[in-house]
Scaffold this motif. Structure first.
Motif, mmCIF file in Angstrom:
data_model
loop_
_atom_site.group_PDB
_atom_site.id
_atom_site.type_symbol
_atom_site.label_atom_id
_atom_site.label_comp_id
_atom_site.label_asym_id
_atom_site.label_seq_id
_atom_site.Cartn_x
_atom_site.Cartn_y
_atom_site.Cartn_z
ATOM 1 N N CYS A 57 0.821 -1.212 0.000
ATOM 2 C CA CYS A 57 0.000 0.000 0.000
ATOM 3 C C CYS A 57 0.855 1.263 0.000
ATOM 4 O O CYS A 57 0.477 2.271 -0.612
ATOM 5 C CB CYS A 57 -0.972 -0.012 1.178
ATOM 6 S SG CYS A 57 -0.238 0.258 2.786
ATOM 7 N N GLU A 58 2.019 1.265 0.651
ATOM 8 C CA GLU A 58 2.865 2.463 0.632
ATOM 9 C C GLU A 58 3.352 2.768 -0.785
ATOM 10 O O GLU A 58 3.500 3.930 -1.160
ATOM 11 C CB GLU A 58 4.077 2.289 1.558
ATOM 12 C CG GLU A 58 3.728 2.193 3.031
ATOM 13 C CD GLU A 58 3.473 0.756 3.460
ATOM 14 O OE1 GLU A 58 3.287 0.514 4.658
ATOM 15 O OE2 GLU A 58 3.472 -0.127 2.577
ATOM 16 N N PHE A 59 3.615 1.721 -1.562
ATOM 17 C CA PHE A 59 4.062 1.903 -2.940
ATOM 18 C C PHE A 59 2.910 2.274 -3.862
ATOM 19 O O PHE A 59 3.052 3.102 -4.763
ATOM 20 C CB PHE A 59 4.741 0.610 -3.421
ATOM 21 C CG PHE A 59 4.988 0.558 -4.899
ATOM 22 C CD1 PHE A 59 5.960 1.345 -5.482
ATOM 23 C CD2 PHE A 59 4.247 -0.290 -5.711
ATOM 24 C CE1 PHE A 59 6.188 1.295 -6.857
ATOM 25 C CE2 PHE A 59 4.467 -0.348 -7.075
ATOM 26 C CZ PHE A 59 5.442 0.448 -7.660
ATOM 27 N N GLU A 130 7.130 10.946 -1.518
ATOM 28 C CA GLU A 130 7.435 10.899 -0.091
ATOM 29 C C GLU A 130 8.136 9.595 0.268
ATOM 30 O O GLU A 130 7.816 8.534 -0.273
ATOM 31 C CB GLU A 130 6.143 11.057 0.712
ATOM 32 C CG GLU A 130 5.459 12.400 0.507
ATOM 33 C CD GLU A 130 4.105 12.455 1.187
ATOM 34 O OE1 GLU A 130 3.856 13.433 1.906
ATOM 35 O OE2 GLU A 130 3.303 11.534 1.002
ATOM 36 N N GLU A 131 9.071 9.677 1.169
ATOM 37 C CA GLU A 131 9.821 8.494 1.572
ATOM 38 C C GLU A 131 8.985 7.613 2.498
ATOM 39 O O GLU A 131 8.141 8.102 3.250
ATOM 40 C CB GLU A 131 11.119 8.908 2.270
ATOM 41 C CG GLU A 131 12.095 9.659 1.362
ATOM 42 C CD GLU A 131 13.382 10.004 2.073
ATOM 43 O OE1 GLU A 131 13.462 9.759 3.310
ATOM 44 O OE2 GLU A 131 14.315 10.513 1.421
ATOM 45 N N TYR A 132 9.238 6.320 2.440
ATOM 46 C CA TYR A 132 8.544 5.350 3.284
ATOM 47 C C TYR A 132 9.415 4.107 3.406
ATOM 48 O O TYR A 132 10.473 4.004 2.748
ATOM 49 C CB TYR A 132 7.180 4.983 2.679
ATOM 50 C CG TYR A 132 7.263 4.367 1.303
ATOM 51 C CD1 TYR A 132 7.370 2.993 1.121
ATOM 52 C CD2 TYR A 132 7.242 5.175 0.156
ATOM 53 C CE1 TYR A 132 7.467 2.433 -0.145
ATOM 54 C CE2 TYR A 132 7.325 4.626 -1.108
ATOM 55 C CZ TYR A 132 7.436 3.251 -1.257
ATOM 56 O OH TYR A 132 7.525 2.698 -2.507
ATOM 57 N N LEU A 137 10.801 -2.275 6.388
ATOM 58 C CA LEU A 137 12.231 -2.592 6.400
ATOM 59 C C LEU A 137 13.014 -1.880 5.312
ATOM 60 O O LEU A 137 14.131 -1.435 5.538
ATOM 61 C CB LEU A 137 12.425 -4.123 6.233
ATOM 62 C CG LEU A 137 11.824 -5.025 7.311
ATOM 63 C CD1 LEU A 137 11.947 -6.478 6.882
ATOM 64 C CD2 LEU A 137 12.533 -4.798 8.636
ATOM 65 N N ILE A 138 12.445 -1.784 4.105
ATOM 66 C CA ILE A 138 13.182 -1.314 2.936
ATOM 67 C C ILE A 138 12.866 0.166 2.698
ATOM 68 O O ILE A 138 11.737 0.512 2.354
ATOM 69 C CB ILE A 138 12.808 -2.133 1.680
ATOM 70 C CG1 ILE A 138 12.965 -3.631 1.955
ATOM 71 C CG2 ILE A 138 13.649 -1.709 0.489
ATOM 72 C CD1 ILE A 138 12.458 -4.509 0.838
#
Length: 382
Positions: A57-59, A130-132, A137-138
């Motif tokens: 979901c973050e991607f 935005e970074e996540y 972990l990655i």
């Protein structure tokens, strides 16, 4: 057993499909039968896509679940375009959306937005944003889709009353609401199958104790029980703790119906010849129950499992919508629908009902998949 020419009546040679069917495993037979149910197959692909969204979901989300743009509150959805002919530069090819122009009503002070073809917002795939941390972990900053300039507005499903991207919120809410349903049902099924099997297999005082416990839980109306247990949670509890407690509450209430069904099946099967043979062969009670008796009605268990997940999702959505379940900053379909419960907001922003449409689609998909699996796993059809 394989069909041979000598086995066919009147010297008739079996067709290749018949030979292929007799050589197939049980899994292959179930899969072939499941593929014939078109709605179930389409629904299975939909649920598979949902699982991908849950895992990534973050991607998949263009922005994080904390992203807010105060300049565009309750902005309408934008249309994703592949080419542009109305812009100032003439024909241009490439993914983009039209920007916004805003106007404020002098009486109500309400801001309305309209598409501005002269304001082109370029959209890309696998863009930096935005970074996540993927899977926690990655470290990454790539998103499946998003504006090439992170400062540009790109809201394909519109924005909420707080200026949050509805699409991103919907992606994160899918992870929360679907995982509550799946985890809650797995816990409920573990309790229902084990206690139902023990009750029906042994009978006697064990059966009486389990059945009285089931009757005690079933005698309390579900919705007031959910509300009461959820209201007992401290208001200071964090979203993660509240998530696990809500999941456990739903599981503790949902196992009773399956336990009674499993008990009835075990009562009917414990006098069958294959059960007696397994006992005489020296099998343990656990092996007889879960290796011999339970698989004999696996199609019913599979159907009940797939049909229970939507009920769990709807329960979480209802609790969160009423303000008794998950609360902000946690994101779920029920939390998103809280804004849609206000007519003053909904009349001007009907896109806030999109989470409700997702609930309907997921519930229907689970129902269709359950019907297809029940029919395909029916041992009397193979």
């Amino acid at each position: 057993m394989t069909l041979k020419e000598s086995d066919a009546p009147d010297g008739m040679t079996p067709s290749p499909s018949e030979v292929r069917r007799t050589r197939a495993s049980q899994r292959q037979l179930v899969w072939w039968a499941f593929k014939k149910h078109r709605l179930a197959l389409v629904s299975a692909w939909l649920l598979a896509a949902m699982l991908v969204v849950i895992a990534l979901c973050e991607f998949v989300a263009p922005f994080s679940d904390r992203h807010r743009d105060s300049e565009y509150t309750t902005a309408p959805p934008q249309v994703l375009k592949l080419w542009d002919t109305d812009g100032p530069d003439g024909f241009r090819f490439g993914l983009h959306v039209d920007g916004y122009t805003s106007e404020q009503d002098p009486r109500s002070l309400r801001i309305t937005y309209e598409a501005d073809p002269d304001d082109r917002v370029d959209v890309g795939l696998f863009v930096k944003g935005e970074e996540y941390e993927l899977f926690g972990l990655i470290p990454m900053d790539r998103h499946l889709i998003g504006p090439k300039d992170v400062e540009d507005p790109m809201y394909l499903f519109g924005t909420t009353t707080d200026g949050q991207d509805l699409l991103s919120q919907l992606v994160y809410a899918t992870r929360v609401s679907a995982s509550v349903g799946i985890i809650g049902v797995l816990l409920a099924f573990l309790l229902g199958i084990v206690l139902g099997a023990v009750s029906g297999y042994f009978g006697g005082w064990i059966d009486n104790v389990v059945q009285r416990l089931i009757e005690l839980i079933m005698s309390v109306p579900s919705i007031p029980l959910w509300l009461g247990l959820a209201a007992a949670l401290p208001a200071t509890m964090g979203p993660v703790g509240r998530y696990f407690i809500i999941t456990t509450i739903l599981a503790l209430v949902a196992w009773t119906g399956l336990a009674r069904e499993v008990r009835g099946r075990f009562l009917a099967l414990r006098s069958e010849e294959f059960v007696t043979s397994a006992r005489l062969d020296g099998s343990s009670h656990a092996r007889v129950m879960f290796r011999h008796m339970l698989p004999s009605f696996s199609s019913h268990v599979i159907a009940a499992l797939s049909l229970s997940i939507p009920g769990m999702i709807l329960a979480e959505t209802a609790l969160s919508w009423l303000g008794m379940g998950l609360r902000p900053p946690a994101v779920s379909w029920g939390v998103q629908l809280q804004d849609a419960s206000k007519w003053s907001v909904l009349s001007g922003a009907p896109w806030l009902l999109i989470p409700g449409l997702c609930v309907v689609l997921v519930v229907l998909a689970f129902n269709f998949v359950g019907d297809g699996l029940r029919d395909a796993a029916d041992p009397y059809k193979h």
